[in-house]
Enzyme design. Structure first.
Site, PDB file in Angstrom:
ATOM      1  N   GLY A   1       4.387   4.365 -13.048  1.00 34.76           N
ATOM      2  CA  GLY A   1       3.775   3.620 -13.981  1.00 34.76           C
ATOM      3  C   GLY A   1       4.727   3.226 -15.348  1.00 34.76           C
ATOM      4  O   GLY A   1       4.860   1.867 -15.539  1.00 34.76           O
TER       5      GLY A   1
ATOM      6  N   GLY B   1      -1.424   4.502  -9.669  1.00 40.13           N
ATOM      7  CA  GLY B   1      -0.745   5.372  -9.186  1.00 40.13           C
ATOM      8  C   GLY B   1      -0.337   6.381 -10.506  1.00 40.13           C
ATOM      9  O   GLY B   1      -0.985   6.482 -11.371  1.00 40.13           O
ATOM     10  N   SER B   2       0.705   7.195 -10.085  1.00 40.68           N
ATOM     11  CA  SER B   2       0.866   8.206 -11.216  1.00 40.68           C
ATOM     12  C   SER B   2       1.569   7.588 -12.660  1.00 40.68           C
ATOM     13  O   SER B   2       2.275   6.423 -12.445  1.00 40.68           O
ATOM     14  CB  SER B   2       2.131   9.149 -10.619  1.00 40.68           C
TER      15      SER B   2
ATOM     16  N   PRO C   1       0.763  -1.269   0.073  1.00 44.06           N
ATOM     17  CA  PRO C   1      -0.033  -0.031   0.018  1.00 44.06           C
ATOM     18  C   PRO C   1       0.893   1.258  -0.043  1.00 44.06           C
ATOM     19  O   PRO C   1       2.122   1.196   0.224  1.00 44.06           O
ATOM     20  CB  PRO C   1      -0.850  -0.149   1.379  1.00 44.06           C
TER      21      PRO C   1
ATOM     22  N   GLU D   1      -3.098   1.168 -13.825  1.00 44.49           N
ATOM     23  CA  GLU D   1      -4.074   2.302 -13.867  1.00 44.49           C
ATOM     24  C   GLU D   1      -3.529   3.620 -13.309  1.00 44.49           C
ATOM     25  O   GLU D   1      -3.194   3.804 -12.030  1.00 44.49           O
ATOM     26  CB  GLU D   1      -5.251   1.937 -12.838  1.00 44.49           C
TER      27      GLU D   1
ATOM     28  N   CYS E   1      -8.165   9.981 -10.007  1.00 45.66           N
ATOM     29  CA  CYS E   1      -7.561  10.016 -11.263  1.00 45.66           C
ATOM     30  C   CYS E   1      -8.861  10.248 -12.299  1.00 45.66           C
ATOM     31  O   CYS E   1      -8.556  10.397 -13.340  1.00 45.66           O
ATOM     32  CB  CYS E   1      -6.928   8.621 -11.484  1.00 45.66           C
TER      33      CYS E   1
HETATM   34  P1  ADP Z   1       0.906   9.609  -6.046  1.00 43.36           P
HETATM   35  O1  ADP Z   1       1.773  10.519  -6.693  1.00 43.36           O
HETATM   36  O2  ADP Z   1      -0.435   9.433  -6.344  1.00 43.36           O
HETATM   37  O3  ADP Z   1       1.598   9.191  -4.777  1.00 43.36           O
HETATM   38  P2  ADP Z   1       2.809   7.122  -6.761  1.00 43.36           P
HETATM   39  O4  ADP Z   1       2.832   6.894  -8.144  1.00 43.36           O
HETATM   40  O5  ADP Z   1       4.043   8.159  -6.467  1.00 43.36           O
HETATM   41  O6  ADP Z   1       1.518   8.227  -6.920  1.00 43.36           O
HETATM   42  O7  ADP Z   1       2.437   6.199  -5.971  1.00 43.36           O
HETATM   43  C1  ADP Z   1       1.536   5.056  -5.952  1.00 43.36           C
HETATM   44  C2  ADP Z   1       2.159   4.140  -5.397  1.00 43.36           C
HETATM   45  O8  ADP Z   1       3.460   3.672  -5.809  1.00 43.36           O
HETATM   46  C3  ADP Z   1       2.496   4.133  -3.700  1.00 43.36           C
HETATM   47  O9  ADP Z   1       2.244   2.957  -3.102  1.00 43.36           O
HETATM   48  C4  ADP Z   1       3.982   4.416  -3.849  1.00 43.36           C
HETATM   49  O10 ADP Z   1       4.653   4.117  -2.766  1.00 43.36           O
HETATM   50  C5  ADP Z   1       4.401   3.651  -4.970  1.00 43.36           C
HETATM   51  N1  ADP Z   1       5.734   3.982  -5.607  1.00 43.36           N
HETATM   52  C6  ADP Z   1       6.230   5.409  -5.664  1.00 43.36           C
HETATM   53  N2  ADP Z   1       7.171   5.206  -6.414  1.00 43.36           N
HETATM   54  C7  ADP Z   1       7.537   3.828  -6.814  1.00 43.36           C
HETATM   55  C8  ADP Z   1       8.422   3.151  -7.484  1.00 43.36           C
HETATM   56  N3  ADP Z   1       9.511   3.926  -8.050  1.00 43.36           N
HETATM   57  N4  ADP Z   1       8.284   1.970  -7.810  1.00 43.36           N
HETATM   58  C9  ADP Z   1       7.387   1.117  -7.008  1.00 43.36           C
HETATM   59  N5  ADP Z   1       6.449   1.731  -6.375  1.00 43.36           N
HETATM   60  C10 ADP Z   1       6.389   3.055  -6.217  1.00 43.36           C
END
Ligand code: ADP
Length: 505
Positions: A256, A251-252, A196, A273, A307
């Site tokens: 992704g 996530g972002s 999470p 997504e 989103c």
């Molecule tokens: P937001 O900007 O909405 O926080 P993120 O894409 O940064 O979106 O985060 C979504 C999820 O991805 C979170 O669980 C975060 O900890 C995880 N996350 C962030 N950076 C990485 C990465 N480089 N590799 C894998 N998971 C990541």
């Protein structure tokens, strides 16, 4: 005397509140055990209302994640052999416990995410519905018998669980983003490693506790918690590990794309997504009251941090003033910001400092370059460090940063248009395509526009469209794959073709 009684009463209330929080866990969950990080590191979870500490959880690194991967890999050997009925019963028990504990789940969610209790309750209901849905769908994952082109053959398609999977989720829907993924993975017969967001791990661990109580065997669901510093290495490990056969990420778009690249070495199945930049178009024939209601829901739900939030409003010239006036009035009537725990509060703070700084910067940049402000446009520091007023801007142009960005906050940017083709070109001019909305009373236009909008999901005369039955996902850089619906299990299944030959009839 009166005062001390009052204080005593509120202290008792607080104690009861904390005592009732039996689902708040401070350990991760690996192989059926509540587990600290191997190096005993922890990090704090903050309430965005005032940045107070509400708990602490293990700050795990790749060593811990390897244990979780091993646990999911070992458990897959037996879990992949369970019948659909067995998985259905497990999911149903988990669902029943979620329903029973909805109020506590909503309280935890509000504390760590900041959304109002009303919004948390709605999310819990929505999130639970995925587990219910997949408890039913699992029994309908069927293969196919094919027509054979030769007489002595039997041909069929088998559907098998892909293997152990990794699920990475964000903070904006801490409950629903987990259940939507885990429900589908379990329905398919997969085991999971769930990571999470560092901002909202407590809801995830509460779900782990309920999964334990529901009787899921050890190793089927492993929940790891980690701070943002470790996330990139952990993400890389999950992408490159050969036992993990699929990754489902919400996530972002930036992250992704990193996961997509990293997964090439193991040819992993990916479900992504990612971000959106939803257009919201109000055509000439629209019912303006309906459109304003839809705009309120899909712009301000979760304080604009979804989103599928409307990101660019386009209103027909002939209806612009009417829409703008009614929208601004409705914002001042309906939105009450504050601590989401309180009864009359409709909207909470933004999730973190970087989020409010970004929103503030976008609005200041737009105003400095000539945008017109109709309401809001400022931080509400008297409510807390992360509150930003619901804001409406017009006269925004391409020179302004906000024109090009997914805003992810309570700021509505409204443009005028005259022509259907022009507005569709503008709506489709971005690299992403998750959700899109439009309001029209013209049936031909509804079909025409729905056909041409380059997005994965459309709300026509509707601002809130997600449900377990629907296929959730985007086109272009908004991602790959679909969640929910009967398609949600596809990313967790392998298709195997079986040809039995030389059959003697
Ligand atoms: P937001 O900007 O909405 O926080 P993120 O894409 O940064 O979106 O985060 C979504 C999820 O991805 C979170 O669980 C975060 O900890 C995880 N996350 C962030 N950076 C990485 C990465 N480089 N590799 C894998 N998971 C990541």
């Amino acid at each position: 005397m009166f005062l001390s009684k009052k204080i005593l009463k509120s202290t008792l209330k607080l104690n009861n509140f904390q005592r009732n929080m039996s689902l708040i866990k401070n350990k991760a969950y690996i192989n059926g055990k509540w587990t600290s990080a191997l190096n005993n590191e922890t990090f704090n979870v903050l309430n965005p209302v005032d940045k107070s500490i509400i708990g602490s959880v293990p700050d795990m690194n790749c060593d811990d994640v390897n244990l979780a991967i091993n646990s999911a890999t070992e458990a897959f050997k037996t879990f992949s052999k369970t019948t659909a009925k067995e998985r259905s019963d497990l999911l149903r028990s988990w669902y029943n416990l979620m329903v029973k504990n909805s109020e506590e789940l909503a309280n935890i969610l509000t504390q760590e995410n900041g959304k109002s209790l009303a919004e948390s309750r709605a999310e819990i209901k929505y999130g639970n519905s995925f587990v219910e849905w997949f408890s039913e769908e699992t029994r309908r994952i069927n293969g196919e018998i094919l027509q054979e082109p030769m007489r002595n053959r039997k041909l069929m398609i088998l559907k098998q669980p892909i293997g152990p999977v990794a699920l990475i989720t964000p903070w904006n829907f801490p409950h629903a983003m987990i259940t939507r993924k885990v429900g589908a993975a379990i329905a398919a017969g997969c085991t999971c490693v769930i990571k999470p967001s560092e901002d909202t791990p407590l809801t995830a661990l509460a779900l782990a506790k309920l999964a334990e109580d529901a009787g899921f065997p050890p190793g089927v669901m492993n929940f790891i918690t980690t701070n943002l510093n470790n996330s990139p290495q952990i993400g890389k490990l999950l992408c490159e590990d050969k036992n993990i056969r699929a990754i489902s990420f919400t996530g972002s778009t930036a992250v992704g794309k990193i996961l997509y690249q990293q997964s090439a070495s193991t040819m992993k199945r990916l479900s992504l997504e990612l971000g959106g930049n939803a257009p919201f178009i109000v055509f000439e024939s629209a019912n303006i009251d309906l459109a304003v209601g839809g705009a309120m829901q899909c712009k301000f739900r979760n304080t604009g941090q979804t989103c599928v939030s409307a990101n660019r409003f386009f209103v027909h010239n002939s209806r612009f003033d009417e829409f703008l006036q009614k929208f601004v009035d409705k914002i001042s009537q309906d939105i009450k910001m504050g601590d989401g725990k309180k009864n009359n509060i409709t909207h909470g703070p933004l999730i973190k400092q970087s989020q409010i700084d970004m929103i503030d910067h976008l609005v200041i940049d737009a105003i400095n370059k000539g945008a017109k402000l109709h309401c809001g446009g400022k931080k509400l520091s008297d409510l807390g460090p992360l509150f930003y007023a619901p804001t409406v801007l017009t006269e925004v142009n391409r020179d302004m940063e906000i024109y090009h960005r997914e805003i992810f906050g309570p700021v509505a940017v409204i443009h005028k248009f005259n022509d259907e083709n022009d507005v569709l070109n503008e709506a489709n001019s971005v690299n992403v395509g998750l959700a899109g909305y439009f309001y029209s009373e013209d049936l031909s236009q509804i079909f025409r526009v729905a056909n041409k909008m380059e997005v994965g999901m459309i709300g026509a005369n509707e601002g809130l469209i997600s449900c377990a039955e629907a296929a959730f996902g985007g086109v272009k850089e908004s991602g790959i794959g679909r969640e929910g619906s009967k398609h949600g299990v596809d990313d967790f299944l392998d298709i195997k073709y079986l040809c039995i030959g030389n059959i003697k009839y």
